[in-house]
Design an enzyme around this catalytic site. Structure first.
Site: not given
Length: 724
Positions: A58, A204
């Site tokens: 991320s 993610d």
């Protein structure tokens, strides 16, 4: 932004690598909290610790990717703080760059969201943010390694961590487009749309591996330095909501994968956990303050880092600190342009919208502007670019993906006006748009209005050739409008006018800033008196008109403009030979301009509307009245053959109310209405003024105001929906 890279001499690098243990750096995800990673990197540089392998998840992937590309901590700090996060995390194309068609959408549909409609089913986008601007920003920062597709060939071998949403498995991205890999790694489900890479739908990486300790170890790291900036669990109480529960569930999932990786750390590994408190992962505007927190966390464990320091004379990183120094790699000269396009739009049209010249250096600002215009067509899910090498040639690749939740869309608008007395109007608009209907980017739209003035309109906007600015626009309509009959300043009656007919226009667009169109309109209908003197006639009506309109629009916002100007010039000729009941000619000139300094905005406008030949019937009168049209009167309360209105206004932006951008303003108007154009006298007109509070609410622009006109007419205003 140019980034300079100074490569280590090969003999020094080989000596360092042979004597020192291989060190891997693992950076966790955590949204805006990831700014702390920059502080940790700066402290590692001070200790002269050379990183052999790096991986991130991320926001940790973004910082790690920039570091692996050759940027050092100071460069990343400067780049991070130079990003306008509010803009980057908003996919909307600046209004000035939208086509005139899309600008009209904003006026009609105040609810700025489209819902897909396909095969009789409602379809929604896979995320609130598509990441269009974020990926472009990453591409700009990584331009110096744009042609690197093997992440082992970066200055530090790098891996980005994502999750396969279909299988819930970890995906370690080690090649391809670096900017796309970073974008995929931080595609928070429900917030960002997923990214498709090699046929897999990626989101993610925090879901499956938020702290990639195992990944850097698999890359060859003997020592792992892990940095955990993930959000702590929320303190739940009786005031929990759906949002807080969803956030807590996400935190639990991410925390689990983080703890699993921390448990694998060995005796000589190092764990750094900056004290970020409950700082929100979504607070990007305040996150630069966390860089110091990262430095402090690394300083606190300085003794554990010291054994890994290389000789003081050996640089820990290749990057320089001066971002303004030109990159050692010159801006590439573009030898060809290739388009990857899975939409119905022809490649030729997209090619025509690009202004990059073959044989010239890549012009990134111009390219980003062109991409913004293409994306502003509202047909594509994303529009990105990359560079590719073929021998000694560098090619520009434009990657265009169609929206997966179209091509038919539903849109909505809402209008509510009230003076808290006699005037109350409410309407809801529904729009159905099919775009594109063909390879020329034609679109068919139907608009239904329910409420005070019900009606239906449909039109087919059709460019005449690929990329042509010329278009035709046939339309049909069945509309209801209300007009007040005024005599001697008094309202005698309110009439209901129903018209059904059609029109055909041909026109030309001028880039994204203007258009001119001419056409013929024919309709029939009735007028009915709904309030007032029952002796007034109710009659059938017929209209046959030719028209010409020219429009310029460079306003940054249609409802709370702060920059730019808008101008309209229109001519209408009604003739009995065309089927009309009356011969008359009308003209309209309407100009509005906005200029802003800091939080202070000045508005100037003028409207001149006249029936300069003949006598127009009531259903062709000009309607005025309202907070910005004629303060002191209700919206469209007055109808006239001629009007002259000059307006000067001031608007001040202040702190958002309930998270909504808010403004307070004042308007002063000088003008009047005239039954005959011979009566127009600029020296003998009336004053009117208004004050208002305006907000950009979730249901559209909202205004609360008070207006007073010379002669004592006054109104309190409450409006949802556009007024300009």
């Amino acid at each position: 932004m140019a980034v300079s890279c100074l490569l280590w001499p090969a003999d020094i690098l080989a000596e360092v690598q042979s004597k020192s243990p291989k060190i891997g750096l693992a950076l966790s995800g955590g949204g805006a909290r990831g700014a702390a990673h920059i502080g940790v990197l700066r402290e590692l540089e001070k200790h002269n610790i050379h990183i052999d392998y790096i991986a991130g998840t991320s926001m940790g992937a973004i910082i790690a990717g920039l570091y692996a590309s050759g940027m050092n901590a100071d460069q990343i700090d400067q780049a991070y703080n130079g990003i306008d996060w509010d803009t980057v995390l908003n996919d909307s194309t600046p209004r000035r760059e939208l086509s005139m068609r899309r600008k009209l959408d904003q006026k009609i549909f105040q609810l700025d969201k489209k819902i897909g409609f396909k095969d009789g089913k409602i379809e929604l986008p896979a995320g609130v943010i598509r990441g269009q601007k974020l990926e472009l920003e990453l591409q700009k920062l990584l331009m110096h390694v744009a042609d690197v597709v093997d992440f082992d060939q970066l200055q530090i071998p790098f891996r980005a961590i994502a999750s396969d949403i279909a299988s819930n498995k970890v995906v370690v991205i080690k090649n391809g487009s670096l900017s796309q890999a970073l974008r995929a790694s931080m595609a928070v489900p429900g917030v960002f749309t997923p990214v498709t890479i090699d046929g897999r739908l990626l989101v993610d990486g925090g879901i499956t591996n938020n702290l990639p300790v195992d990944v850097v170890r698999q890359m060859g790291a003997e020592i792992v330095i892990a940095v955990d900036i993930s959000s702590p669990l929320l303190k739940m109480d009786e005031t929990v909501s759906v949002i807080t529960i969803a956030e807590q569930l996400t935190n639990i999932l991410v925390r689990r994968t983080t703890d699993e990786q921390i448990a694998t750390l060995r005796e000589n590994d190092v764990l750094i956990v900056p004290d970020l408190g409950d700082f929100s992962s979504g607070n990007f505007t305040g996150s630069p303050s966390l860089i110091i927190k990262g430095e402090q966390a690394a300083q606190a464990i300085s003794p554990a880092l010291t054994p890994f320091a290389t000789a003081a004379t050996t640089p820990a990183l290749p990057g320089k600190k001066d971002l303004d120094t030109p990159s050692l790699a010159a801006t590439p000269v573009i030898s060809y342009i290739r388009i990857e396009n899975n939409s119905r739009i022809e490649n030729e049209m997209l090619q025509n919208m690009l202004h990059q010249q073959i044989g010239q250096p890549l012009d990134v600002p111009k390219l980003e502007k062109d991409i913004g215009r293409i994306y502003g067509l509202a047909t594509f899910d994303s529009v990105q670019y990359s560079l590719e090498k073929k021998g000694n040639e560098t090619g520009l690749v434009l990657k265009v993906l169609k929206q997966p939740w179209g091509p038919n869309y539903l849109q909505f608008g809402l209008s509510l006006s009230s003076d808290f007395a006699e005037f109350n109007r409410f309407s809801v608009r529904f729009g159905y748009t099919k775009m594109p209907v063909n390879s020329l980017n034609g679109e068919w739209r139907t608009l239904i209005n329910l409420g005070e003035e019900p009606g239906i309109e449909t039109d087919l906007y059709q460019p005449l050739a690929i990329g042509s600015p010329w278009f035709i626009d046939p339309s049909a309509f069945a509309l209801t409008s209300k007009f007040n009959i005024i005599e001697g300043g008094n309202i005698l009656a309110e009439t209901n006018v129903f018209r059904i007919g059609g029109a055909l226009a041909i026109g030309r667009e001028f880039s994204s800033l203007g258009e001119i169109r001419a056409g013929l309109q024919r309709y029939t209908g009735t007028t009915d008196v709904i309030i007032g003197d029952p002796e007034l006639p109710e009659e059938d009506i017929n209209g046959g008109e030719i028209f010409l309109t020219a429009l310029h629009d460079s306003l940054d916002d249609i409802f709370f403009p702060r920059h730019g100007w808008k101008g309209l010039f229109g001519l209408t000729r009604s003739r009995t030979e065309l089927g009309a009941d009356n011969d008359f000619d009308q003209a309209v000139i309407d100009v509005f301009a906005a200029k802003t300094s800091d939080k202070h905005t000045l508005h100037l406008s003028g409207r001149f509307m006249t029936t300069y030949n003949g006598q127009a019937p009531i259903y062709n009168y000009f309607r005025v009245g309202g907070l910005f049209s004629l303060p002191g009167y209700s919206e469209n309360e007055l109808a006239t053959q001629n009007a002259v209105l000059f307006n000067a206004g001031y608007m001040h932006a202040f702190k958002p109310l309930l998270s909504m951008p808010a403004y307070i303003g004042i308007n002063m108007l000088y003008g009047d209405l005239f039954e005959n154009n011979d009566d127009i006298d600029l020296s003998d007109m009336k004053l009117a003024g208004a004050v208002y509070l305006g907000m950009k609410s979730v249901v559209g622009p909202l205004y609360i105001g008070y207006g007073l006109a010379e002669g004592g007419s006054q109104r309190v205003y409450f409006n949802i929906g556009g007024l300009y």
